[in-house]
Motif scaffolding. Structure first.
Motif, mmCIF file in Angstrom:
data_model
loop_
_atom_site.group_PDB
_atom_site.id
_atom_site.type_symbol
_atom_site.label_atom_id
_atom_site.label_comp_id
_atom_site.label_asym_id
_atom_site.label_seq_id
_atom_site.Cartn_x
_atom_site.Cartn_y
_atom_site.Cartn_z
ATOM 1 N N ALA A 39 62.113 21.524 40.914
ATOM 2 C CA ALA A 39 62.109 22.151 42.238
ATOM 3 C C ALA A 39 63.467 22.813 42.477
ATOM 4 O O ALA A 39 64.494 22.137 42.525
ATOM 5 C CB ALA A 39 61.824 21.119 43.319
ATOM 6 N N LEU A 41 65.828 25.966 44.624
ATOM 7 C CA LEU A 41 65.943 26.586 45.944
ATOM 8 C C LEU A 41 65.665 28.089 45.856
ATOM 9 O O LEU A 41 66.162 28.765 44.952
ATOM 10 C CB LEU A 41 67.351 26.350 46.483
ATOM 11 C CG LEU A 41 67.501 26.225 48.005
ATOM 12 C CD1 LEU A 41 66.674 25.070 48.530
ATOM 13 C CD2 LEU A 41 68.967 26.034 48.367
ATOM 14 N N TYR A 60 61.800 25.366 48.754
ATOM 15 C CA TYR A 60 61.792 24.907 47.368
ATOM 16 C C TYR A 60 60.598 25.489 46.616
ATOM 17 O O TYR A 60 59.523 25.693 47.186
ATOM 18 C CB TYR A 60 61.740 23.375 47.306
ATOM 19 C CG TYR A 60 63.011 22.710 47.762
ATOM 20 C CD1 TYR A 60 64.119 22.627 46.909
ATOM 21 C CD2 TYR A 60 63.115 22.180 49.034
ATOM 22 C CE1 TYR A 60 65.291 22.022 47.332
ATOM 23 C CE2 TYR A 60 64.289 21.576 49.470
ATOM 24 C CZ TYR A 60 65.366 21.503 48.613
ATOM 25 O OH TYR A 60 66.532 20.917 49.032
ATOM 26 N N LYS A 76 69.702 22.241 49.365
ATOM 27 C CA LYS A 76 69.994 23.174 50.455
ATOM 28 C C LYS A 76 71.469 23.145 50.847
ATOM 29 O O LYS A 76 72.044 24.168 51.232
ATOM 30 C CB LYS A 76 69.121 22.859 51.670
ATOM 31 C CG LYS A 76 67.659 23.250 51.506
ATOM 32 C CD LYS A 76 66.891 23.065 52.814
ATOM 33 C CE LYS A 76 65.441 23.534 52.660
ATOM 34 N NZ LYS A 76 64.680 23.412 53.921
#
Length: 241
Positions: A39, A41, A60, A76
């Motif tokens: 995952a 950003l 994500y 984040k």
């Protein structure tokens, strides 16, 4: 009656067994998919160069392990509050070199030094904050030479009135971040002012070397604009830390 009941029981058991097998298969597939992806950003929308990212701009997205590179940002907190150096597309994995918290701030190994006017023999009037410049030393008793192999970043250039030299309607720093050569050229043509104060981001070793060469007045600096200024923001390889 018993025979019919046994048939129902057998059918129910078969259905439950099938559901159990299917459920196990789905769980295993989900586990495999999770183990095979990361995952990362991404922006929820197109982000122009020079914008400051907020948590609301970020989401994500799962990418295959084979496509993952270490520069991709995973949290984040690593991107929120930072400025974009180049534009970011929607759902494009954010790479660490594409954002910076303070574009003109020195790195951890650097400090911002104001270069004494008596150290400077000549300076290109076309340089602006955010540019990369090449430094040369020149003296009557020794041949001229390049001081540092690499270009250094200009933190600010100001007039005697302590005003940053730039075109306020079309700031050079934003054109530079966008990689827009035409706007960058236009902002340099339209900006006015004589450079009186030059601040450079240098390591301690670089400053000490510069100071030792120039403080006796026998050698002085020649500050030249470097074409690396534009490459730094338009070439991904040049931008990587």
């Amino acid at each position: 009656m018993n025979r019919r009941r046994n048939v129902y029981i057998s059918l129910t058991a078969a259905v439950l067994s099938g559901c159990l097998v299917y459920g196990m298969y789905k769980l295993q597939r989900i586990q495999i998919e999770r183990e095979g992806t990361v995952a990362v950003l991404v922006p929820k929308r197109f982000i122009a160069a020079g914008e400051r990212l907020t948590e609301g701009d970020l989401a994500y997205k799962s990418v295959p392990n084979a496509a993952f590179v270490p520069e991709m940002i995973l949290k984040k907190s690593q991107a929120a509050g930072k400025e974009t150096i180049i534009p970011l597309g929607k759902d494009e994995p954010i790479l660490s070199w594409k954002v910076d918290r303070y574009l003109l701030q020195p790195k951890r190994s650097e400090s911002t030094f104001q270069i004494p006017k008596e150290y400077i023999r000549s300076i290109s009037n076309g340089i602006r904050a955010g540019d990369r410049v090449l430094l040369y030393v020149s003296g009557d008793a020794s041949p001229s030479k390049r001081l540092f192999e690499e270009a250094v970043i200009v933190a600010s250039v100001k007039t005697s009135g302590n005003v940053e030299i730039d075109n306020m309607e079309n700031p050079n720093i934003l054109s530079l971040a966008d990689g827009n050569k035409e706007q960058m050229y236009a902002s340099r043509r339209d900006a006015n002012g004589m450079i009186d104060y030059l601040n450079l981001n240098l390591t301690e070793a670089q400053w000490l070397q510069l100071d030792s060469l120039c403080k006796n007045g026998e050698q002085m600096l020649v500050v030249a604009y470097s074409p690396e200024s534009l490459d730094f923001h338009t070439d991904g390889e040049a931008d990587k830390p």
